[in-house]
Design a protein around this motif. Sequence first.
Motif, PDB file in Angstrom:
ATOM      1  N   PRO A   1      47.670  23.338  40.299  1.00 40.30           N
ATOM      2  CA  PRO A   1      47.401  21.835  39.920  1.00 40.30           C
ATOM      3  C   PRO A   1      45.540  21.091  41.230  1.00 40.30           C
ATOM      4  CG  PRO A   1      49.638  22.407  40.674  1.00 40.30           C
ATOM      5  CD  PRO A   1      48.789  23.513  41.415  1.00 40.30           C
ATOM      6  N   TRP A   2      45.907  21.475  41.535  1.00 38.78           N
ATOM      7  CA  TRP A   2      44.499  21.346  42.217  1.00 38.78           C
ATOM      8  C   TRP A   2      43.260  21.600  41.554  1.00 38.78           C
ATOM      9  CZ3 TRP A   2      41.649  24.642  45.915  1.00 38.78           C
ATOM     10  CH2 TRP A   2      40.272  23.728  46.316  1.00 38.78           C
ATOM     11  N   LEU A   3      43.631  22.902  40.910  1.00 40.02           N
ATOM     12  CA  LEU A   3      41.860  23.366  40.244  1.00 40.02           C
ATOM     13  C   LEU A   3      42.498  22.874  38.642  1.00 40.02           C
ATOM     14  CD1 LEU A   3      41.713  26.757  42.153  1.00 40.02           C
ATOM     15  CD2 LEU A   3      40.532  24.697  42.554  1.00 40.02           C
ATOM     16  N   ASP A   4      43.304  22.214  38.437  1.00 36.67           N
ATOM     17  CA  ASP A   4      44.102  22.103  36.989  1.00 36.67           C
ATOM     18  C   ASP A   4      42.390  21.687  36.028  1.00 36.67           C
ATOM     19  OD1 ASP A   4      46.159  23.093  36.710  1.00 36.67           O
ATOM     20  OD2 ASP A   4      46.721  21.287  36.754  1.00 36.67           O
ATOM     21  N   GLU A   5      41.482  20.626  36.832  1.00 39.14           N
ATOM     22  CA  GLU A   5      40.609  19.595  35.509  1.00 39.14           C
ATOM     23  C   GLU A   5      39.824  20.799  36.214  1.00 39.14           C
ATOM     24  OE1 GLU A   5      41.822  16.311  36.494  1.00 39.14           O
ATOM     25  OE2 GLU A   5      43.221  15.568  35.236  1.00 39.14           O
ATOM     26  N   VAL A   6      38.893  21.346  36.705  1.00 36.79           N
ATOM     27  CA  VAL A   6      38.365  21.944  36.651  1.00 36.79           C
ATOM     28  C   VAL A   6      37.103  22.678  36.057  1.00 36.79           C
ATOM     29  CG1 VAL A   6      36.830  24.144  38.341  1.00 36.79           C
ATOM     30  CG2 VAL A   6      38.250  21.869  39.602  1.00 36.79           C
ATOM     31  N   ASP A   7      35.967  21.969  35.222  1.00 36.13           N
ATOM     32  CA  ASP A   7      35.107  22.781  34.274  1.00 36.13           C
ATOM     33  C   ASP A   7      34.061  23.641  34.588  1.00 36.13           C
ATOM     34  OD1 ASP A   7      34.291  19.900  34.705  1.00 36.13           O
ATOM     35  OD2 ASP A   7      34.799  19.461  32.705  1.00 36.13           O
ATOM     36  N   PHE A   8      33.074  23.537  36.062  1.00 40.76           N
ATOM     37  CA  PHE A   8      32.229  23.974  36.516  1.00 40.76           C
ATOM     38  C   PHE A   8      32.501  25.090  36.990  1.00 40.76           C
ATOM     39  CE2 PHE A   8      34.336  21.184  40.119  1.00 40.76           C
ATOM     40  CZ  PHE A   8      34.570  21.691  40.633  1.00 40.76           C
ATOM     41  N   PRO A   9      31.555  25.935  36.909  1.00 38.17           N
ATOM     42  CA  PRO A   9      31.283  27.266  37.068  1.00 38.17           C
ATOM     43  C   PRO A   9      31.871  26.972  38.867  1.00 38.17           C
ATOM     44  CG  PRO A   9      29.273  27.018  36.576  1.00 38.17           C
ATOM     45  CD  PRO A   9      29.733  25.374  36.466  1.00 38.17           C
ATOM     46  N   LEU A  10      32.981  28.020  39.291  1.00 37.42           N
ATOM     47  CA  LEU A  10      33.257  27.561  40.228  1.00 37.42           C
ATOM     48  C   LEU A  10      33.260  29.216  40.601  1.00 37.42           C
ATOM     49  CD1 LEU A  10      35.371  26.504  43.127  1.00 37.42           C
ATOM     50  CD2 LEU A  10      36.642  26.236  41.555  1.00 37.42           C
ATOM     51  N   LEU A  11      33.353  29.684  42.028  1.00 39.29           N
ATOM     52  CA  LEU A  11      33.248  31.366  42.690  1.00 39.29           C
ATOM     53  C   LEU A  11      34.679  30.932  43.932  1.00 39.29           C
ATOM     54  CD1 LEU A  11      33.144  34.068  43.258  1.00 39.29           C
ATOM     55  CD2 LEU A  11      31.516  32.977  44.289  1.00 39.29           C
ATOM     56  N   LEU A  12      35.565  30.979  44.070  1.00 41.54           N
ATOM     57  CA  LEU A  12      36.458  31.326  45.149  1.00 41.54           C
ATOM     58  C   LEU A  12      37.180  32.855  45.207  1.00 41.54           C
ATOM     59  CD1 LEU A  12      39.114  29.444  42.549  1.00 41.54           C
ATOM     60  CD2 LEU A  12      37.841  28.663  44.503  1.00 41.54           C
ATOM     61  N   VAL A  13      36.702  32.991  46.684  1.00 47.41           N
ATOM     62  CA  VAL A  13      36.201  33.782  47.621  1.00 47.41           C
ATOM     63  C   VAL A  13      37.767  34.321  48.504  1.00 47.41           C
ATOM     64  CG1 VAL A  13      35.555  35.528  49.136  1.00 47.41           C
ATOM     65  CG2 VAL A  13      33.912  35.042  47.350  1.00 47.41           C
ATOM     66  N   GLN A  14      38.280  34.686  48.391  1.00 47.43           N
ATOM     67  CA  GLN A  14      39.965  34.979  49.241  1.00 47.43           C
ATOM     68  C   GLN A  14      39.508  36.312  49.999  1.00 47.43           C
ATOM     69  OE1 GLN A  14      43.730  35.765  47.427  1.00 47.43           O
ATOM     70  NE2 GLN A  14      45.088  34.257  48.668  1.00 47.43           N
ATOM     71  N   ALA A  15      40.376  35.537  51.404  1.00 50.26           N
ATOM     72  CA  ALA A  15      40.044  37.348  52.414  1.00 50.26           C
ATOM     73  C   ALA A  15      41.333  38.599  52.074  1.00 50.26           C
ATOM     74  CB  ALA A  15      40.617  36.035  53.937  1.00 50.26           C
ATOM     75  N   GLY A  16      41.032  39.280  52.267  1.00 48.45           N
ATOM     76  CA  GLY A  16      41.987  40.368  52.197  1.00 48.45           C
ATOM     77  C   GLY A  16      42.332  41.028  52.982  1.00 48.45           C
ATOM     78  N   ARG A  17      42.109  40.331  53.658  1.00 46.14           N
ATOM     79  CA  ARG A  17      42.988  40.685  55.182  1.00 46.14           C
ATOM     80  C   ARG A  17      43.515  39.607  56.069  1.00 46.14           C
ATOM     81  NH1 ARG A  17      40.536  43.176  58.167  1.00 46.14           N
ATOM     82  NH2 ARG A  17      37.947  43.000  57.442  1.00 46.14           N
ATOM     83  N   GLN A  18      44.265  39.429  56.668  1.00 48.38           N
ATOM     84  CA  GLN A  18      44.898  38.660  58.001  1.00 48.38           C
ATOM     85  C   GLN A  18      44.519  38.886  58.691  1.00 48.38           C
ATOM     86  OE1 GLN A  18      46.559  35.839  55.893  1.00 48.38           O
ATOM     87  NE2 GLN A  18      46.274  37.161  54.141  1.00 48.38           N
TER      88      GLN A  18
END
Length: 310
Positions: free
Chosen positions: A226-243
């Motif tokens: 829901p936070w990203l629902d109305e995002v219409d611009f180019p967006l790169l999301l990078v998630q950590a692969g390890r904890q």
Amino acid sequence: MHAASALGIVGERPVGALIDSGRPTSCGAASRHFSSVPVPASPIPLSGIRTPLFKLHRKCARRARRRSLIRCSTYCVPPAVKPPWTIPAVVRHIADTLDAHGVPEAVVVGHSLGGVVAVEYARANPGRARAAVNLDGFWWGREYPGADRVSEGLLASAGTIAPPECIEEKVVNSARFGIPADRAAATARAAARPLPDGTWQTLPERAEALEIFDELNRIFALGVTPWLDEVDFPLLLVQAGRQLPPAPGMEWFGEFSARFAQGVSEELATLTRTRPTITVNRIDATHLMNMETPEAVATLVAGFVRGLPG
């Protein structure tokens, strides 16, 4: 997510801006806290206030022409201008700062809390943000199972007095992640205020930490999608692969983090199937990615920016 993070901005003109996303200053107050250092022409990974930011820039500078970086420490706020810490106030501060330095359009790059601010800045300024990059900036809502316990633990350490040897202890702990001693020491010093008796006060202080958590709980009340629902611009999301490995006695937090990260991964995978402007990448690093693997993160971000339309 760390309680205070940084936001990096590279504009069309030969200038970049780095803004610690702690307490916002007014535009006039901010002007007293700027300094310039070299950065590469393309956006580079910028992390939380606990990171030695300038050394990361030098790690990536081989890739491109050098530009100027404008840095504004939002913790250096005169006592007379200390409004409550809110995302809209930080976003306005960034816009005012870019106006003051003649940057009409920018790609905003943030890590942790700075990643959240990067998204919110781009959302609020569609004509000025070419794109945004969020490096592992995700949060759980107040109702997420276990969130109360995590918040209590984070608040318990906010503004506390640490012994003189705490910097050395953090350097030793950072070595487990392959982080060089000088970088770890600079990070630790940036996350605390030295006191006359040789001890350190951790930052942010409790009142400010409460304001930050309130904002994050509001934004992520319904989850990441829901936070990203109305995002219409180019967006790169990078998630950590390890904890991050939990400290002794904190195994419950390791379980909490792994469960939350898995849920975010599933949400992002679903999101990208129908949202062509959103790109998701996972990197072989922990949340401290911009300290552990700055070259890899810089390459990922630079590639995203090079692929932007126009």
